[in-house]
Write a protein that holds these residues in place. Structure first.
Motif, PDB file in Angstrom:
ATOM      1  N   LYS A 131     -31.208  -6.755 -32.102  1.00  0.00           N
ATOM      2  CA  LYS A 131     -30.079  -6.859 -33.034  1.00  0.00           C
ATOM      3  C   LYS A 131     -29.510  -5.468 -33.303  1.00  0.00           C
ATOM      4  N   THR A 132     -28.207  -5.411 -33.493  1.00  0.00           N
ATOM      5  CA  THR A 132     -27.557  -4.147 -33.834  1.00  0.00           C
ATOM      6  C   THR A 132     -26.363  -4.421 -34.727  1.00  0.00           C
ATOM      7  N   ASN A 133     -26.001  -3.418 -35.509  1.00  0.00           N
ATOM      8  CA  ASN A 133     -24.849  -3.513 -36.408  1.00  0.00           C
ATOM      9  C   ASN A 133     -23.935  -2.326 -36.110  1.00  0.00           C
ATOM     10  N   VAL A 134     -23.073  -2.513 -35.154  1.00  0.00           N
ATOM     11  CA  VAL A 134     -22.213  -1.434 -34.672  1.00  0.00           C
ATOM     12  C   VAL A 134     -20.763  -1.889 -34.699  1.00  0.00           C
ATOM     13  N   ARG A 135     -19.903  -0.995 -35.166  1.00  0.00           N
ATOM     14  CA  ARG A 135     -18.462  -1.272 -35.080  1.00  0.00           C
ATOM     15  C   ARG A 135     -17.937  -0.705 -33.763  1.00  0.00           C
ATOM     16  N   VAL A 136     -17.153  -1.518 -33.042  1.00  0.00           N
ATOM     17  CA  VAL A 136     -16.643  -1.113 -31.739  1.00  0.00           C
ATOM     18  C   VAL A 136     -15.149  -0.787 -31.843  1.00  0.00           C
ATOM     19  N   ILE A 137     -14.800   0.405 -31.397  1.00  0.00           N
ATOM     20  CA  ILE A 137     -13.400   0.803 -31.241  1.00  0.00           C
ATOM     21  C   ILE A 137     -13.200   1.069 -29.750  1.00  0.00           C
ATOM     22  N   ALA A 138     -12.286   0.362 -29.144  1.00  0.00           N
ATOM     23  CA  ALA A 138     -12.049   0.513 -27.708  1.00  0.00           C
ATOM     24  C   ALA A 138     -10.692   1.160 -27.472  1.00  0.00           C
ATOM     25  N   ALA A 139     -10.551   1.781 -26.312  1.00  0.00           N
ATOM     26  CA  ALA A 139      -9.284   2.431 -25.956  1.00  0.00           C
ATOM     27  C   ALA A 139      -9.053   2.314 -24.469  1.00  0.00           C
ATOM     28  N   THR A 140      -7.788   2.307 -24.076  1.00  0.00           N
ATOM     29  CA  THR A 140      -7.435   2.249 -22.657  1.00  0.00           C
ATOM     30  C   THR A 140      -6.036   2.814 -22.460  1.00  0.00           C
ATOM     31  N   ASN A 141      -5.794   3.327 -21.265  1.00  0.00           N
ATOM     32  CA  ASN A 141      -4.457   3.833 -20.938  1.00  0.00           C
ATOM     33  C   ASN A 141      -3.736   2.911 -19.954  1.00  0.00           C
ATOM     34  N   VAL A 142      -4.267   1.723 -19.720  1.00  0.00           N
ATOM     35  CA  VAL A 142      -3.632   0.752 -18.815  1.00  0.00           C
ATOM     36  C   VAL A 142      -3.269  -0.498 -19.605  1.00  0.00           C
ATOM     37  N   ASP A 143      -2.472  -1.347 -18.983  1.00  0.00           N
ATOM     38  CA  ASP A 143      -2.090  -2.622 -19.589  1.00  0.00           C
ATOM     39  C   ASP A 143      -3.249  -3.603 -19.412  1.00  0.00           C
TER      40      ASP A 143
END
Length: 408
Positions: free
Chosen positions: A143-155
């Motif tokens: 189990k984990t309690n992590v907030r995910v922020i994702a990023a990308t430079n493509v569509d």
């Protein structure tokens, strides 16, 4: 916290409405725990916004880690993110904790999320939905309690349509989309950023300050900056270190813009540009259109003769046009010097009613037209292929191939 306070705290330069809007969204979403998908071109500052969201959230005292998904080999990314057990694969000499385990209670920033393999995407989706994961080589659920922020430079949605990104993961990550504007959409911020960067670098390297003349400023503002803020910062550092003349001109800046980029991204007219190659089909179409235009002129001329019993003033004054129309046609009225003369016809009854000539359907076959043009060119130049090829605007080799194809 106000937008201006956030800019001062995180060192953000600019007053663009698009930039202010992005900061406002980051400030609003930060106190929540929902996932954020940051989109923007490479070098536009996506990672800075991940720090804003983390530092303005209740997790600000927890760990933060940035992971470039495109830089981790496909065979080891599962181990990097979720950990592995001893002996899980060749080289796994001991147990290892993954990022989702070590950043428990904090924030993980997944940069270039579109580069993540499909198998790893399925594991990530399970973490986002239930907070559960399984280490590589283990059967125990962690189990984990992590907030995910994702990023990308493509569509990313385009990647979904092409089957390179899971649609369910896309909608799970894209709870709050955050778009970072490219530098070319923040023209009012370009000169401010350049001054800030050059000031920092001249202080760092203890060099005299840099100034731009008016042309250099305009060039800086109108350039499209495909590398965005990262490219602008890189150029500022080079100018601060390498240029002896501290008054920077437009020509000096052009020396620091990649050659290919300067041709395609500068909003200026460049002289002596090489002409585009013209295909045989383009040449053939041009010839056909010219022939059609000449045919229309000829029809108008014949109609004018029939209606008025001779050539009207408008056509009589355009002998040059008539000579152009008939210089290659052997007709009884064509003189030896290539000049065509129209004689007034003798008509017994000048009041002959005019009937519109019936238009004959002409062949539009490209093969026939092409064959006819080649025959005329060869006849005109007495069978000399080189001269005929020059007349047609094609190579001699191409003409030889066409002669064989068309059985001329």
């Amino acid at each position: 916290m106000e937008v201006q306070e956030i800019k001062q705290r995180f060192g953000i330069i600019g007053n663009s409405p698009l930039l202010n809007r992005a900061i406002t969204i980051a400030n609003q979403v930060a106190p929540t725990d929902i996932s954020v998908l940051i989109t923007g071109e490479s070098g536009s500052g996506k990672e800075v916004f991940s720090h804003i969201i983390h530092q303005m959230s209740p997790r600000k005292h927890g760990p933060f880690i940035a992971v470039n998904c495109g830089a981790i080999p496909e065979g080891t990314i599962d181990s990097e993110l979720f950990g592995h057990e001893k002996g899980a694969y060749t080289g796994a000499v001991g147990e290892r904790k993954g990022y989702f385990e070590t950043v428990n209670g904090g924030t993980i920033f997944l940069d270039e999320i579109a580069e993540m393999p499909l198998g790893t995407q399925a594991r990530l989706l399970r973490v986002l939905e239930s907070g559960q994961f399984i280490k590589v080589g283990s059967s125990k659920v962690e189990k984990t309690n992590v907030r995910v922020i994702a990023a990308t430079n493509v569509d990313v949605y385009d990647a979904v349509r092409n089957g390179k990104f899971r649609e369910d993961l896309y909608y799970r990550l894209n709870t709050v989309p955050l778009r970072i504007p490219p530098l070319r959409d923040r023209k009012e911020d370009i000169y401010l950023l350049f001054r800030k960067f050059t000031s920092d670098f001249t202080d760092k390297y203890r060099t005299p300050p840099i100034q731009l003349d008016d042309e250099a400023q305009q060039l800086l503002i109108n350039y499209s900056w495909p590398g965005n803020v990262r490219q602008l910062k890189n150029m500022a550092e080079q100018l601060a270190v390498l240029e002896r003349d501290r008054l920077i001109t437009a020509q000096i800046i052009l020396n620091y813009i990649p050659q290919e980029a300067s041709r395609s991204n500068l909003p200026m007219r460049l002289e002596n540009q090489p002409k585009e190659d013209i295909s045989e089909r383009d040449i053939l179409y041009k010839v056909l259109f010219d022939m059609k235009r000449d045919m229309v002129e000829l029809k108008k001329l014949v109609a004018d003769i029939i209606e008025h019993g001779g050539v009207s003033t408008s056509y009589a004054n355009n002998s040059q046009t008539l000579n152009q129309l008939y210089r290659d046609i052997e007709l009884p009225g064509n003189n030896n010097d290539g000049q065509f003369t129209i004689q007034q016809p003798v008509i017994s009854n000048a009041n002959v009613p005019f009937h519109e000539a019936e238009e004959v359907e002409e062949s539009l076959s490209l093969v026939e037209k092409e064959s006819d043009l080649i025959r005329k060119a060869l006849k005109k130049h007495k069978g000399k292929r080189k001269l005929a090829a020059n007349e047609l605007g094609i190579s001699e080799r191409t003409l030889y191939r066409k002669i064989k194809e068309l059985n001329l």
